[in-house]
Design an enzyme around this catalytic site. Structure first.
Site, PDB file in Angstrom:
ATOM      1  N   ARG A 113       0.831  -1.215   0.000  1.00 37.20           N
ATOM      2  CA  ARG A 113       0.000   0.000   0.000  1.00 37.20           C
ATOM      3  C   ARG A 113       0.859   1.256   0.000  1.00 37.20           C
ATOM      4  O   ARG A 113       0.592   2.193  -0.762  1.00 37.20           O
ATOM      5  CB  ARG A 113      -0.951   0.020   1.192  1.00 37.20           C
ATOM      6  N   ASN A 124      -6.134  -2.534   2.173  1.00 36.85           N
ATOM      7  CA  ASN A 124      -6.136  -3.982   2.345  1.00 36.85           C
ATOM      8  C   ASN A 124      -7.571  -4.462   2.459  1.00 36.85           C
ATOM      9  O   ASN A 124      -8.438  -3.770   2.987  1.00 36.85           O
ATOM     10  CB  ASN A 124      -5.386  -4.384   3.616  1.00 36.85           C
TER      11      ASN A 124
END
Length: 88
Positions: A18, A36
């Site tokens: 990320r 996520n």
């Protein structure tokens, strides 16, 4: 402007995927977000011009050094007019 919704499969959680996505999207000037998902995948919304989104998706197939993406499911979506790229 166009937008693409992506679900990234493989080893993409716990490997800074990320954070890497935010940095790469910022570098390319894309807007959107990344997060996520409970099933171990990473979800992203990319907004920008089609060529830049294609470059981003190509980079997402590699990801950061410890990641091992296996596939990216993609679909075109309606742009939301987002400003900047965030990690959720």
């Amino acid at each position: 402007m166009t937008a693409r919704h992506c679900i990234v499969h493989g080893r993409v959680q716990g490997v800074f995927y990320r954070d890497w996505t935010v940095a790469k999207a910022d570098e390319l000037g894309l807007a959107g977000w990344v997060r996520n998902r409970p099933d171990g995948t990473v979800e992203a919304l990319l907004e920008g011009d089609a060529d830049t989104i294609a470059r981003m998706v190509a980079a997402m197939h590699e990801g950061p050094p410890r990641a091992a993406p296996t596939r990216i499911d993609q679909r075109e979506v309606e742009p939301q007019g987002l400003d900047g790229f965030t990690r959720r």
